[in-house]
Scaffold this active site. Structure first.
Site, mmCIF file in Angstrom:
data_model
loop_
_atom_site.group_PDB
_atom_site.id
_atom_site.type_symbol
_atom_site.label_atom_id
_atom_site.label_comp_id
_atom_site.label_asym_id
_atom_site.label_seq_id
_atom_site.Cartn_x
_atom_site.Cartn_y
_atom_site.Cartn_z
ATOM 1 N N HIS A 138 -6.306 -6.199 -2.217
ATOM 2 C CA HIS A 138 -5.219 -5.317 -1.784
ATOM 3 C C HIS A 138 -4.208 -6.039 -0.906
ATOM 4 O O HIS A 138 -3.012 -5.769 -0.992
ATOM 5 C CB HIS A 138 -5.841 -4.144 -1.010
ATOM 6 C CG HIS A 138 -4.896 -3.052 -0.654
ATOM 7 N ND1 HIS A 138 -4.359 -2.195 -1.587
ATOM 8 C CD2 HIS A 138 -4.394 -2.654 0.549
ATOM 9 C CE1 HIS A 138 -3.565 -1.319 -0.985
ATOM 10 N NE2 HIS A 138 -3.567 -1.575 0.310
ATOM 11 N N SER A 187 0.822 -1.193 0.000
ATOM 12 C CA SER A 187 0.000 0.000 0.000
ATOM 13 C C SER A 187 0.873 1.266 0.000
ATOM 14 O O SER A 187 1.731 1.408 -0.862
ATOM 15 C CB SER A 187 -0.958 -0.035 1.191
ATOM 16 O OG SER A 187 -2.004 0.885 1.025
ATOM 17 N N ASP A 215 -7.971 -5.451 -6.470
ATOM 18 C CA ASP A 215 -7.801 -4.221 -5.709
ATOM 19 C C ASP A 215 -8.041 -3.021 -6.620
ATOM 20 O O ASP A 215 -7.510 -2.961 -7.730
ATOM 21 C CB ASP A 215 -6.376 -4.170 -5.139
ATOM 22 C CG ASP A 215 -6.084 -2.878 -4.387
ATOM 23 O OD1 ASP A 215 -7.026 -2.304 -3.813
ATOM 24 O OD2 ASP A 215 -4.914 -2.459 -4.373
#
Length: 499
Positions: free
Chosen positions: A463, A217, A406
């Site tokens: 994700h 991330s 994601d």
């Protein structure tokens, strides 16, 4: 002055009610955005950051590492002793800070102390790495009764594994001086470099081991900066030479100028928006690009303008895709505003018995910090890819991997910046074929690689790849650090977890 005026002009134009973009929802409250992010993870920290009035460790440990071996008191197997496990928790007094201490976990490899040392960094910015520890790739998972159960796919099976709460103010990391809060990758990487130097001083037996930096991330910003800082330290003989071999970014935000235009293309390809929505939202792209260019050469105002302008693209997509969509995994829906439930971890780590075992005194665990998030907003739209080519040229490996479902850090944007990156092997990398990433006879993704660079699109994952596909993620790490990422395994067990 002209650049600052242009930045302000961009903000005024975009936020004006008469603007032709007025049909597109524009975020205007930084604090609310941070609060929404945290609540979507079902996290409700009592504090916005760990800034304490008085350092509880000052009297006993003025500088350096303060580390202890421990056993979680809530393990399902209560017969486990400290001697059975090589588990450590500690604080590091950051050398060049005013009063900051980084908290970390260190889990010795279950296989061999000669295994590589792998450090994991979570994103946010401002979210604790314990999110990965207990829900992705750590030795344990948290059950509903707050007990810990072994994770058979923990990355400590093949590495000596470190999780750090960073930047300062995140997780159990704290300071008694607000000047220690970070606003740039220079601050983040310098703090991490000081930490890893102290860590290897504490554990000199591991200094010879290969060293890898991993995370996901917003760590797509942290990881390249930290890798470049370690490489710089090695070249300049600043301290202990760290045996840096590679770095891996999972579903990261690294090059916003390339990744933000991919939002609408990905959303259209996945059926989240219509073609007319795609074309309307794309009218923001030229303004976004100008703002990002200014951010790269200017100061705080232009970077905040870029953040507001460019994130309106993502906000507009979410508004059209539906308020209940989980932007971390578009196959799933949010229940209200709660996309995932990580609250058990937060409750467990704030248990008095757990705090005593970890030696964190009365420090409150802050799962995701709104203050750290806001402090890093001026860093958000900066390009963190710029230092990577020099690392690749020196033979330091990079793996970029991304779960296919994601939205927020989607595989398409990640693939585009990786292919656009200029280095000596760029043409060969782009021309290299995509091959199946097969794990135990099952296709777990698509892999493109050349030289030091690899890109892996992971099947049936969002994700958080190690959470959605734990078996495949462990095999990915094992083969990447072993130099066999493109090779197939021969076992018949299906390593792709069912949806």
């Amino acid at each position: 002055m002209a650049q600052i005026n242009l930045s302000l002009f961009l903000l005024l134009v975009l936020l004006s009610p008469s603007c032709s973009f007025s049909k597109i929802q524009v975020p205007s409250d930084r604090y609310n955005q941070a609060e929404t992010l945290i609540r979507e993870l079902n996290l409700f920290p009592k504090e916005s950051e760990n800034i304490v009035d008085k350092d509880p460790f000052l009297a006993t440990e003025a500088a350096g590492i303060f580390e202890k071996r421990f056993v979680f008191p809530n393990l399902e197997n209560s017969s486990v002793t400290i001697e059975d496990l090589g588990h450590h928790a500690g604080y590091y007094k950051i050398k060049h800070s005013h009063a900051a201490r980084l908290f970390y976990f260190f889990f010795e490899s279950r296989s061999s102390k000669d295994d590589p040392v792998v450090i994991w960094l979570s994103g946010g910015p401002g979210c604790s790495s314990e999110l990965a520890l207990f829900y992705e790739n750590g030795p344990f998972s948290v059950s509903k009764n707050l007990s810990l159960v072994p994770n058979q796919y923990g990355w400590d099976k093949v590495s000596n594994l470190i999780y750090v709460d960073q930047p300062t103010g995140t997780g159990f990391s704290y300071s008694s001086d607000r000047r220690d809060l970070c606003h740039s990758e220079t601050c983040v990487s310098d703090d991490l470099y000081d930490f890893i130097q102290a860590f290897f001083e504490e554990h000199p037996e591991l200094l010879k081991n290969d060293f890898y930096i991993t995370g996901e991330s917003y760590a797509g910003h942290y990881i390249p900066a930290f890798a470049a800082r370690v490489h710089k330290g090695n070249k300049g003989k600043e301290g202990l030479r760290i045996n840096l071999k590679g770095f891996a970014i999972g579903n990261g935000l690294t090059d916003p100028k390339i990744q933000y235009p991919a939002y609408t293309d990905y959303a259209l390809d996945m059926g989240l928006i219509s073609k007319s929505d795609h074309d309307l939202i794309n009218k923001l792209l030229p303004v976004c690009e100008v703002a990002i260019n200014l951010c790269g050469t200017d100061g705080k105002i232009s970077c905040m303008a870029a953040y507001l302008v460019c994130n309106s693209i993502f906000t507009a997509i979410r508004a059209r895709a539906g308020a209940d969509i989980n932007h971390y995994d578009i196959r799933k829906k949010c229940v209200g505003r709660l996309c995932y439930d990580f609250s058990d971890m937060e409750k467990m780590l704030n248990m008095r018995s757990v705090k005593q075992a970890l030696g964190v005194e009365d420090i409150e665990f802050v799962s995701c910090s709104t203050t750290v998030y806001q402090g890093m907003l001026v860093d958000w739209m900066r390009n963190s890819e710029v230092g990577i080519p020099a690392l690749l040229e020196d033979g330091i490996k990079l793996l970029v991997y991304a779960g296919e479902y994601d939205l927020i850090c989607n595989w398409l944007g990640n693939s585009r910046w990786v292919q656009a990156m200029e280095w000596s092997g760029q043409k060969e990398f782009v021309a290299s074929p995509e091959i199946p990433f097969e794990v135990n006879g099952s296709e777990a993704g698509l892999l493109r690689s050349h030289g030091s660079l690899s890109f892996l699109k992971v099947r049936d994952a969002g994700h958080m790849v190690p959470m959605d596909q734990p078996k495949a993620a462990l095999e990915m790490l094992k083969r990447w650090i072993g130099g066999t990422l493109s090779q197939q395994t021969t076992e018949t067990e299906n390593l792709v977890a069912s949806i």
